[in-house]
Design a protein around this motif. Sequence first.
Motif, PDB file in Angstrom:
ATOM      1  N   LEU A  62       4.730 -10.078  27.965  1.00 34.50           N
ATOM      2  CA  LEU A  62       4.075  -9.439  29.002  1.00 34.50           C
ATOM      3  C   LEU A  62       3.725  -7.941  27.992  1.00 34.50           C
ATOM      4  N   MET A  63       4.954  -7.802  27.405  1.00 36.63           N
ATOM      5  CA  MET A  63       5.081  -6.160  26.825  1.00 36.63           C
ATOM      6  C   MET A  63       3.584  -5.845  26.101  1.00 36.63           C
ATOM      7  N   PHE A  64       3.591  -7.591  25.419  1.00 39.01           N
ATOM      8  CA  PHE A  64       2.202  -6.920  24.030  1.00 39.01           C
ATOM      9  C   PHE A  64       0.520  -7.174  24.876  1.00 39.01           C
ATOM     10  N   ILE A  65       0.747  -8.679  25.868  1.00 40.18           N
ATOM     11  CA  ILE A  65      -0.260  -9.017  26.002  1.00 40.18           C
ATOM     12  C   ILE A  65      -0.949  -8.731  27.266  1.00 40.18           C
ATOM     13  N   GLY A  66      -0.107  -7.969  28.583  1.00 38.85           N
ATOM     14  CA  GLY A  66      -0.817  -7.679  29.241  1.00 38.85           C
ATOM     15  C   GLY A  66      -1.315  -5.642  29.079  1.00 38.85           C
ATOM     16  N   PRO A  67      -1.023  -5.194  28.314  1.00 38.57           N
ATOM     17  CA  PRO A  67      -2.201  -3.642  28.011  1.00 38.57           C
ATOM     18  C   PRO A  67      -3.146  -4.267  26.864  1.00 38.57           C
ATOM     19  N   ALA A  68      -3.012  -5.696  26.672  1.00 39.42           N
ATOM     20  CA  ALA A  68      -4.572  -6.126  25.482  1.00 39.42           C
ATOM     21  C   ALA A  68      -4.951  -6.812  26.142  1.00 39.42           C
ATOM     22  N   VAL A  69      -4.370  -7.456  27.498  1.00 34.33           N
ATOM     23  CA  VAL A  69      -5.843  -7.840  28.624  1.00 34.33           C
ATOM     24  C   VAL A  69      -6.651  -6.646  28.961  1.00 34.33           C
ATOM     25  N   PHE A  70      -6.024  -5.447  29.487  1.00 33.27           N
ATOM     26  CA  PHE A  70      -6.630  -4.508  30.173  1.00 33.27           C
ATOM     27  C   PHE A  70      -7.390  -3.329  29.387  1.00 33.27           C
ATOM     28  N   TRP A  71      -6.794  -3.717  28.067  1.00 30.69           N
ATOM     29  CA  TRP A  71      -7.493  -2.214  27.368  1.00 30.69           C
ATOM     30  C   TRP A  71      -7.835  -2.578  25.848  1.00 30.69           C
ATOM     31  N   VAL A  72      -8.552  -4.470  26.094  1.00 34.32           N
ATOM     32  CA  VAL A  72      -9.489  -4.356  24.819  1.00 34.32           C
ATOM     33  C   VAL A  72      -9.989  -5.713  25.806  1.00 34.32           C
ATOM     34  N   LEU A  73      -9.335  -6.733  26.283  1.00 37.67           N
ATOM     35  CA  LEU A  73     -10.150  -8.098  26.415  1.00 37.67           C
ATOM     36  C   LEU A  73     -11.035  -7.186  27.413  1.00 37.67           C
ATOM     37  N   LEU A  74     -10.619  -6.947  29.082  1.00 39.58           N
ATOM     38  CA  LEU A  74     -11.672  -6.602  29.763  1.00 39.58           C
ATOM     39  C   LEU A  74     -13.197  -5.637  29.999  1.00 39.58           C
ATOM     40  N   PRO A  75     -12.561  -4.131  28.543  1.00 39.27           N
ATOM     41  CA  PRO A  75     -13.777  -4.162  28.395  1.00 39.27           C
ATOM     42  C   PRO A  75     -14.356  -4.312  27.335  1.00 39.27           C
ATOM     43  N   ALA A  76     -13.825  -4.830  26.527  1.00 35.39           N
ATOM     44  CA  ALA A  76     -14.952  -6.286  25.391  1.00 35.39           C
ATOM     45  C   ALA A  76     -15.730  -7.102  26.624  1.00 35.39           C
ATOM     46  N   GLY A  77     -15.837  -7.167  27.116  1.00 33.82           N
ATOM     47  CA  GLY A  77     -16.032  -8.493  28.076  1.00 33.82           C
ATOM     48  C   GLY A  77     -16.830  -8.130  29.237  1.00 33.82           C
ATOM     49  N   ARG A  78     -16.706  -6.790  29.582  1.00 38.10           N
ATOM     50  CA  ARG A  78     -17.957  -5.906  30.253  1.00 38.10           C
ATOM     51  C   ARG A  78     -19.365  -5.504  29.485  1.00 38.10           C
ATOM     52  N   GLN A  79     -18.739  -5.266  28.092  1.00 38.18           N
ATOM     53  CA  GLN A  79     -19.118  -4.818  27.018  1.00 38.18           C
ATOM     54  C   GLN A  79     -20.324  -5.846  26.756  1.00 38.18           C
ATOM     55  N   LEU A  80     -19.844  -6.714  26.393  1.00 37.49           N
ATOM     56  CA  LEU A  80     -20.768  -8.439  26.766  1.00 37.49           C
ATOM     57  C   LEU A  80     -21.405  -8.582  27.157  1.00 37.49           C
ATOM     58  N   ARG A  81     -21.164  -8.180  28.795  1.00 38.10           N
ATOM     59  CA  ARG A  81     -22.174  -9.220  29.547  1.00 38.10           C
ATOM     60  C   ARG A  81     -22.971  -8.296  29.921  1.00 38.10           C
ATOM     61  N   GLU A  82     -22.897  -6.966  29.523  1.00 31.79           N
ATOM     62  CA  GLU A  82     -23.790  -5.162  29.631  1.00 31.79           C
ATOM     63  C   GLU A  82     -25.504  -5.715  29.213  1.00 31.79           C
ATOM     64  N   SER A  83     -24.272  -6.156  28.017  1.00 32.45           N
ATOM     65  CA  SER A  83     -25.358  -6.113  26.737  1.00 32.45           C
ATOM     66  C   SER A  83     -26.834  -8.253  26.656  1.00 32.45           C
ATOM     67  N   MET A  84     -25.276  -8.788  27.379  1.00 29.84           N
ATOM     68  CA  MET A  84     -25.826 -10.135  27.490  1.00 29.84           C
ATOM     69  C   MET A  84     -27.387  -9.946  28.865  1.00 29.84           C
ATOM     70  N   ALA A  85     -27.422  -8.745  29.728  1.00 30.61           N
ATOM     71  CA  ALA A  85     -28.074  -9.131  31.069  1.00 30.61           C
ATOM     72  C   ALA A  85     -29.235  -8.057  30.228  1.00 30.61           C
ATOM     73  N   GLU A  86     -28.751  -6.668  29.902  1.00 31.17           N
ATOM     74  CA  GLU A  86     -30.113  -6.466  28.587  1.00 31.17           C
ATOM     75  C   GLU A  86     -31.216  -7.331  28.369  1.00 31.17           C
ATOM     76  N   ASP A  87     -30.132  -7.651  27.204  1.00 31.11           N
ATOM     77  CA  ASP A  87     -30.941  -8.575  26.170  1.00 31.11           C
ATOM     78  C   ASP A  87     -31.631  -9.784  27.070  1.00 31.11           C
ATOM     79  N   ALA A  88     -31.890 -10.647  28.517  1.00 25.42           N
ATOM     80  CA  ALA A  88     -32.181 -10.586  29.030  1.00 25.42           C
ATOM     81  C   ALA A  88     -33.156 -10.445  30.075  1.00 25.42           C
ATOM     82  N   ALA A  89     -33.190  -9.165  30.501  1.00 26.89           N
ATOM     83  CA  ALA A  89     -34.214  -8.239  31.135  1.00 26.89           C
ATOM     84  C   ALA A  89     -35.086  -7.953  30.178  1.00 26.89           C
ATOM     85  N   ASN A  90     -34.533  -7.909  28.386  1.00 25.56           N
ATOM     86  CA  ASN A  90     -36.097  -7.974  27.950  1.00 25.56           C
ATOM     87  C   ASN A  90     -36.805  -8.786  27.445  1.00 25.56           C
TER      88      ASN A  90
END
Length: 90
Positions: A62-90
């Motif tokens: 938990l000491m390693f996976i917990g921060p990795a999820v909140f510091w890396v995976l969730l922000p990367a997922g949001r960025q990916l979702r935003e870039s896919m929404a921009e690509d779909a809008a264009n």
Amino acid sequence: MADEFMKGLALFALGGLGWITFGGWYRTPSYYEISQLFGPTQGVESVYDSVGVFAGDAFFWLMFIGPAVFWVLLPAGRQLRESMAEDAAN
């Protein structure tokens, strides 16, 4: 973004404190030896002791996976979702 940082930091602190606690109980044969917290388990004779060893291992991961999820995976997922929404809008 700040709430994700605090959630990751809380999981890091919680995991570290839990790992140190259970590691001190079950993995530290003597405080004068070099291999503390990573040594083999000591005095595991009952189901409760086995649960304690498992909890220590769970807190360690938990000491390693917990921060990795909140510091890396969730922000990367949001960025990916935003870039896919921009690509779909264009």
